[in-house]
Write a protein that holds these residues in place. Structure first.
Motif, mmCIF file in Angstrom:
data_model
loop_
_atom_site.group_PDB
_atom_site.id
_atom_site.type_symbol
_atom_site.label_atom_id
_atom_site.label_comp_id
_atom_site.label_asym_id
_atom_site.label_seq_id
_atom_site.Cartn_x
_atom_site.Cartn_y
_atom_site.Cartn_z
ATOM 1 N N VAL A 84 0.851 -1.196 0.000
ATOM 2 C CA VAL A 84 0.000 0.000 0.000
ATOM 3 C C VAL A 84 0.881 1.238 0.000
ATOM 4 O O VAL A 84 1.985 1.231 0.540
ATOM 5 N N ALA A 85 0.411 2.292 -0.639
ATOM 6 C CA ALA A 85 1.137 3.558 -0.694
ATOM 7 C C ALA A 85 0.135 4.696 -0.629
ATOM 8 O O ALA A 85 -1.012 4.547 -1.064
ATOM 9 N N MET A 86 0.573 5.847 -0.091
ATOM 10 C CA MET A 86 -0.316 6.996 0.065
ATOM 11 C C MET A 86 0.312 8.239 -0.532
ATOM 12 O O MET A 86 1.532 8.424 -0.482
ATOM 13 N N VAL A 126 3.723 -1.201 -4.816
ATOM 14 C CA VAL A 126 3.127 -0.031 -5.459
ATOM 15 C C VAL A 126 3.716 1.231 -4.845
ATOM 16 O O VAL A 126 4.207 1.231 -3.717
ATOM 17 N N ALA A 127 3.672 2.317 -5.622
ATOM 18 C CA ALA A 127 4.180 3.602 -5.147
ATOM 19 C C ALA A 127 3.389 4.711 -5.828
ATOM 20 O O ALA A 127 2.840 4.522 -6.919
ATOM 21 N N ALA A 136 3.030 3.854 -9.758
ATOM 22 C CA ALA A 136 3.894 2.819 -10.318
ATOM 23 C C ALA A 136 3.663 1.523 -9.569
ATOM 24 O O ALA A 136 3.314 1.513 -8.387
ATOM 25 N N SER A 137 3.884 0.413 -10.270
ATOM 26 C CA SER A 137 3.731 -0.893 -9.633
ATOM 27 C C SER A 137 4.785 -1.846 -10.169
ATOM 28 O O SER A 137 5.250 -1.731 -11.302
ATOM 29 N N GLY A 138 5.168 -2.807 -9.323
ATOM 30 C CA GLY A 138 6.108 -3.834 -9.716
ATOM 31 C C GLY A 138 5.497 -5.204 -9.498
ATOM 32 O O GLY A 138 4.604 -5.374 -8.661
ATOM 33 N N ALA A 169 9.613 2.649 -6.026
ATOM 34 C CA ALA A 169 9.457 3.927 -5.332
ATOM 35 C C ALA A 169 9.376 5.025 -6.379
ATOM 36 O O ALA A 169 9.927 4.896 -7.474
ATOM 37 N N VAL A 170 8.682 6.116 -6.032
ATOM 38 C CA VAL A 170 8.539 7.272 -6.914
ATOM 39 C C VAL A 170 9.059 8.502 -6.179
ATOM 40 O O VAL A 170 8.734 8.708 -4.996
#
Length: 203
Positions: A84-86, A126-127, A136-138, A169-170
């Motif tokens: 999860v990313a915010m 995800v980022a 972005a996702s891996g 990461a972004v």
């Protein structure tokens, strides 16, 4: 310093079911038990909210200003939530799952704004950029994918890894994406370049 909350540590549980417990070092009191099988947690920059995901295939939204209070559970994924990313303001959050999808959510709506499909295997990471524009996702499919989540479309597929992508990461400004893989490399991608020239650096 006195009056400031201390760090949070996981606490051992006598149960055979894995549980993540948040303990306040300041007063030694157990604040909340997070759902079993937690695989990922992310906290907003202002420290007021958090989102967690896990083996129950759900997202759990938390208010953490005065201890961990669960606001709600969100359904949608049909596999374990791995990441999860915010966004910086905490209004947009993103999740990736074993169900091979990436989902973008809005905190206030409590619903998935869009479901992003394209990966051909488990989404591991995800980022999202600080402003929430770049997602972005891996994945185990060895790719990093960039998404125009507002249109529900894939923007680019970044290929360069030769093994599972395990982390992405972004940068805050949304210019760079960094990815790590089981192939023992870290790749840096410059999103201001054309697709074929995005691979900026190999570490």
């Amino acid at each position: 310093p006195a009056g400031e909350p201390g760090p949070v540590f996981p606490s051992e549980s006598p149960s055979l079911t894995p549980e993540l417990k948040a303990l306040s070092v300041q007063n030694g009191l157990l604040q909340e038990i997070l759902p079993e099988g937690v695989t990922c947690v992310n906290i907003s920059v202002d420290g007021k909210r958090a989102v967690s995901g896990g083996n129950d295939k759900k997202l759990h939204l938390w208010k953490i200003e005065d201890g961990w209070t669960q606001e709600c559970e969100l359904n949608g994924h049909v596999g374990t939530v791995n990441s999860v990313a915010m966004s910086k303001d905490g209004e947009i959050f993103v999740s990736g799952s074993n169900d091979e999808t990436v989902r973008v959510w809005k905190w206030e709506d409590r619903n998935a704004v869009t479901v992003l499909r394209g990966h051909r295997s488990i989404v591991t990471s995800v980022a999202v950029s600080a402003d929430g524009d770049v997602v972005a996702s891996g994945s185990y499919d060895r790719t990093v994918r960039l998404w125009d989540w507002q249109k529900g479309l894939e923007r680019s597929t970044l290929r360069g890894h030769t093994d599972h992508v395990t982390s992405v990461a972004v940068s805050d400004d949304g210019r760079y994406v960094v990815s790590g893989s089981g192939d023992r490399t870290v790749l840096v991608w410059d999103l201001q370049e054309k697709d074929e020239d995005m691979l900026y650096h190999v570490l």
